[in-house]
Write a protein that holds these residues in place. Structure first.
Motif, mmCIF file in Angstrom:
data_model
loop_
_atom_site.group_PDB
_atom_site.id
_atom_site.type_symbol
_atom_site.label_atom_id
_atom_site.label_comp_id
_atom_site.label_asym_id
_atom_site.label_seq_id
_atom_site.Cartn_x
_atom_site.Cartn_y
_atom_site.Cartn_z
ATOM 1 N N PHE A 243 26.444 45.304 41.420
ATOM 2 C CA PHE A 243 26.776 44.350 42.473
ATOM 3 C C PHE A 243 28.249 44.513 42.853
ATOM 4 N N LYS A 244 28.539 44.412 44.130
ATOM 5 C CA LYS A 244 29.925 44.451 44.591
ATOM 6 C C LYS A 244 30.373 43.025 44.861
ATOM 7 N N ILE A 245 31.374 42.558 44.112
ATOM 8 C CA ILE A 245 31.843 41.177 44.193
ATOM 9 C C ILE A 245 33.262 41.158 44.760
ATOM 10 N N GLY A 246 33.431 40.426 45.844
ATOM 11 C CA GLY A 246 34.758 40.323 46.449
ATOM 12 C C GLY A 246 35.639 39.326 45.712
ATOM 13 N N ILE A 247 36.927 39.611 45.676
ATOM 14 C CA ILE A 247 37.912 38.708 45.072
ATOM 15 C C ILE A 247 38.668 38.025 46.205
ATOM 16 N N GLN A 248 38.575 36.716 46.231
ATOM 17 C CA GLN A 248 39.118 35.949 47.356
ATOM 18 C C GLN A 248 40.620 36.131 47.517
ATOM 19 N N SER A 255 35.558 33.920 52.787
ATOM 20 C CA SER A 255 34.976 35.196 53.186
ATOM 21 C C SER A 255 36.007 36.314 53.243
ATOM 22 N N GLU A 256 37.290 35.967 53.148
ATOM 23 C CA GLU A 256 38.350 36.971 53.213
ATOM 24 C C GLU A 256 38.740 37.391 51.793
ATOM 25 N N THR A 257 38.616 38.663 51.523
ATOM 26 C CA THR A 257 38.890 39.162 50.172
ATOM 27 C C THR A 257 40.125 40.057 50.138
ATOM 28 N N VAL A 258 40.738 40.104 48.981
ATOM 29 C CA VAL A 258 41.900 40.947 48.780
ATOM 30 C C VAL A 258 41.520 42.234 48.062
ATOM 31 N N SER A 259 40.391 42.193 47.362
ATOM 32 C CA SER A 259 39.888 43.356 46.633
ATOM 33 C C SER A 259 38.430 43.098 46.291
ATOM 34 N N ALA A 260 37.816 44.044 45.593
ATOM 35 C CA ALA A 260 36.427 43.881 45.159
ATOM 36 C C ALA A 260 36.208 44.679 43.887
ATOM 37 N N VAL A 261 35.204 44.270 43.119
ATOM 38 C CA VAL A 261 34.857 44.984 41.888
ATOM 39 C C VAL A 261 33.341 45.192 41.864
ATOM 40 N N GLU A 262 32.915 46.181 41.117
ATOM 41 C CA GLU A 262 31.496 46.442 40.931
ATOM 42 C C GLU A 262 31.124 46.091 39.497
#
Length: 360
Positions: A243-248, A255-262
């Motif tokens: 799953f790709k999870i965005g970091i707020q 809905s605006e993210t600064v990064s994301a992790v899998e």
């Protein structure tokens, strides 16, 4: 002639087999997830199920396959999610500091049943307090679950923007100190008058873990549990990818993210000053309080995101690391197995633990 017919039959068979395989693969990939949201635990809680184990079909059952050939109907997933959301209500009635009917409220107001000078706790309440005390000690008191006498003075949700007076804060500070909590199994006593427990920094993670435990027991193989800043996954996506999870992004829309992790089967928890705060006379006051001063931390950090196996640990660590600050917080993460973290400072810079991997 017979030879040509055999070849032709073989070609047709292979083509039919190919289209059957493609049909089922596409159907599997296009299966729509089932998702529900509700406002619980003072945030928006969302549970999304992507894949369920098929029910074992009895010989006398009617064929209940849907158009995708799946035995488990959509209502099965919806019923499971409904019960998962009700778990949030169950645990809020145990851990909430403000609900008059909650166990923690009764503990803090001295109305919980007692035996030999100790308050009697439920198994769940004792387990979470033990977890909270562990992270209080691990952080050397920088994070302290006995901050309740002070945190109850602050209100970051009403919009009234009231800063408690310094004298009252100092008075309540004298009641803070995790070392003055004695926990023996499901029995607890405070060594000082006026003490209280605040589990807000660890409760959502614990609840997310319990929701995951329930989903797995119901045959859920792939799901995402989102408790507003606490994200926990069951397995991986049905196609085998993480799953790709965005970091707020702090102070931005969700809905605006600064990064994301899998991630697959693990947890992402963020704690930050942007979650609950108010501004008064040009100064920002947020909900992460320093036990040493009774006021919000001012250590240059805006948020901390922790990746861990269990959400309760991510919850406790994210707040503990925020309280410790960038240098000591990173040091703690590097000493904790199977755990990574990202810190965002006031200048917008992102700082990562050595094993942290992000994807955008």
């Amino acid at each position: 002639m017979k030879k040509k017919r055999g070849i032709l039959f073989g070609v047709v068979f292979i083509c039919v087999l190919f289209f059957v395989i493609v049909f089922f693969v596409r159907n599997k990939e296009s299966a729509e997830p089932v998702s529900k949201s509700d406002f619980k635990l003072n945030t928006v809680v969302t549970v999304t199920i992507y894949d369920l184990e098929e029910k074992e079909k009895k010989p006398d059952d009617k064929d209940k396959r849907n158009e995708k050939g799946i035995h488990r109907e959509e209502k099965d997933a919806e019923e499971i999610i409904d019960k998962a959301l009700k778990l949030c209500d169950k645990y809020e009635k145990i851990f909430s500091r403000t609900l008059p009917e909650s166990e923690i409220y009764a503990l803090n107001h001295g109305t919980l049943p007692m035996e030999d000078g100790y308050y009697l706790l439920s198994e769940e309440c004792a387990a979470l307090i033990e977890k909270g005390l562990y992270y209080s000690e691990l952080s050397g008191g920088a994070f302290d679950i006995t901050i309740e006498p002070v945190s109850s003075l602050w209100d970051f949700t009403s919009g009234e923007k009231i800063v408690p007076d310094a004298e009252t804060i100092a008075e309540k500070q004298a009641c803070v100190g995790y070392e003055d909590v004695e926990l023996k199994g499901n029995k607890l006593r405070f060594k000082k008058e006026g003490m209280g427990i605040e589990l807000g920094a660890v409760a959502k993670g614990y609840i997310a873990d319990k929701v995951k435990e329930y989903l797995v027991s119901e045959g859920v193989k792939s799901a995402v549990i989102d408790l507003g800043g606490n994200v926990l996954c069951v397995g991986e996506k049905p196609d085998g990818k993480p799953f790709k999870i965005g970091i707020q992004k702090p102070f931005a829309d969700r809905s605006e993210t600064v990064s994301a992790v899998e991630i697959a089967g693990t947890s992402v928890v963020s704690s930050g000053i942007y979650e609950r705060y108010f501004e008064k006379d040009g100064k920002l006051y947020h909900h992460i309080l320093d036990p040493a001063t009774g006021y919000p931390y001012e250590n240059g950090l805006v948020s901390v995101t922790v990746l861990s196996e269990e959400s309760a640990d991510g919850d406790g660590l994210s707040t503990a690391c925020f309280a410790l600050g960038l240098e000591k917080g990173l040091e703690l993460i590097e000493q904790t197995p199977d755990t990574e973290a990202m810190f965002i400072t006031e200048d917008g810079e992102m700082h990562f633990s050595k094993g942290f991997v992000y994807c955008g």
